[in-house]
Scaffold this motif. Sequence first.
Motif, short mmCIF file in Angstrom:
data_model
loop_
_atom_site.label_atom_id
_atom_site.label_comp_id
_atom_site.label_asym_id
_atom_site.label_seq_id
_atom_site.Cartn_x
_atom_site.Cartn_y
_atom_site.Cartn_z
N ILE A 82 -51.83 -23.62 -22.80
CA ILE A 82 -53.26 -23.49 -22.48
C ILE A 82 -53.46 -22.50 -21.35
O ILE A 82 -54.30 -21.59 -21.44
CB ILE A 82 -53.87 -24.86 -22.15
N TRP A 83 -52.72 -22.66 -20.26
CA TRP A 83 -52.88 -21.76 -19.11
C TRP A 83 -52.50 -20.33 -19.46
O TRP A 83 -53.18 -19.39 -19.06
CB TRP A 83 -52.05 -22.26 -17.92
N TYR A 84 -51.43 -20.13 -20.22
CA TYR A 84 -51.02 -18.78 -20.59
C TYR A 84 -52.11 -18.10 -21.42
O TYR A 84 -52.48 -16.96 -21.16
CB TYR A 84 -49.70 -18.80 -21.35
N ARG A 85 -52.63 -18.81 -22.39
CA ARG A 85 -53.69 -18.24 -23.23
C ARG A 85 -54.93 -17.93 -22.39
O ARG A 85 -55.54 -16.87 -22.54
CB ARG A 85 -54.03 -19.20 -24.37
N ALA A 86 -55.30 -18.84 -21.52
CA ALA A 86 -56.47 -18.62 -20.66
C ALA A 86 -56.26 -17.40 -19.76
O ALA A 86 -57.15 -16.56 -19.63
CB ALA A 86 -56.75 -19.86 -19.83
N ALA B 296 -62.41 -21.04 -19.18
CA ALA B 296 -61.33 -20.34 -19.89
C ALA B 296 -60.27 -21.31 -20.41
O ALA B 296 -59.80 -21.18 -21.54
CB ALA B 296 -60.69 -19.30 -18.97
N THR B 297 -59.91 -22.30 -19.60
CA THR B 297 -58.89 -23.25 -20.05
C THR B 297 -59.44 -24.18 -21.13
O THR B 297 -58.72 -24.51 -22.07
CB THR B 297 -58.31 -24.07 -18.88
N LEU B 298 -60.69 -24.58 -21.02
CA LEU B 298 -61.30 -25.40 -22.08
C LEU B 298 -61.37 -24.61 -23.39
O LEU B 298 -61.04 -25.13 -24.46
CB LEU B 298 -62.69 -25.87 -21.66
N PRO C 291 -57.31 -34.44 -28.08
CA PRO C 291 -57.21 -35.09 -26.77
C PRO C 291 -56.89 -34.09 -25.66
O PRO C 291 -57.28 -34.31 -24.51
CB PRO C 291 -56.09 -36.10 -26.94
N GLU C 292 -56.21 -32.99 -25.98
CA GLU C 292 -55.89 -31.98 -24.96
C GLU C 292 -57.16 -31.40 -24.34
O GLU C 292 -57.21 -31.17 -23.14
CB GLU C 292 -55.05 -30.84 -25.58
N VAL C 293 -58.19 -31.20 -25.15
CA VAL C 293 -59.45 -30.65 -24.64
C VAL C 293 -60.09 -31.63 -23.65
O VAL C 293 -60.53 -31.25 -22.56
CB VAL C 293 -60.42 -30.32 -25.79
N ALA C 294 -60.12 -32.90 -24.02
CA ALA C 294 -60.69 -33.92 -23.14
C ALA C 294 -59.88 -34.03 -21.84
O ALA C 294 -60.46 -34.20 -20.75
CB ALA C 294 -60.73 -35.27 -23.84
#
Length: 115
Positions: A65-69, A86-88, A100-103
């Motif tokens: 998630i962080w790398y993509r953001a 960005a992370t969401l 669940p990762e989004v929440a």
Amino acid sequence: MPVSGRGRRRRRQLGATARNRRDRLRRRLLAEGSGPKEINGVAYDSPTHDGSKLLGIGRDRATRIWYRALTLHMRSSTDYAAARTATLRSAVELYGPAAPEVARVAAAWKAVNVG
């Protein structure tokens, strides 16, 4: 009395170091969750701003998630609110809007008083 160029640079460096430390703590909170734990024989406590308890999503998912953001949605001028967005966004792109990762990404940002 004006601060010299060297003094301003040093202050920026110290500020960047503190921001980097806070960013590492946020990523750890997302990956490992809140509360006391022991990792490699070292005791940690990851308290939250609002006292909430968080479940982590694991280092692999948090890193993805962080790398993509960082590579697709952030710029050098990104502030904390934009980093949250960005992370969401990255979590939704990787795992879907109902995952669940989004929440947990949203909960991690709320736990550090962003959003």
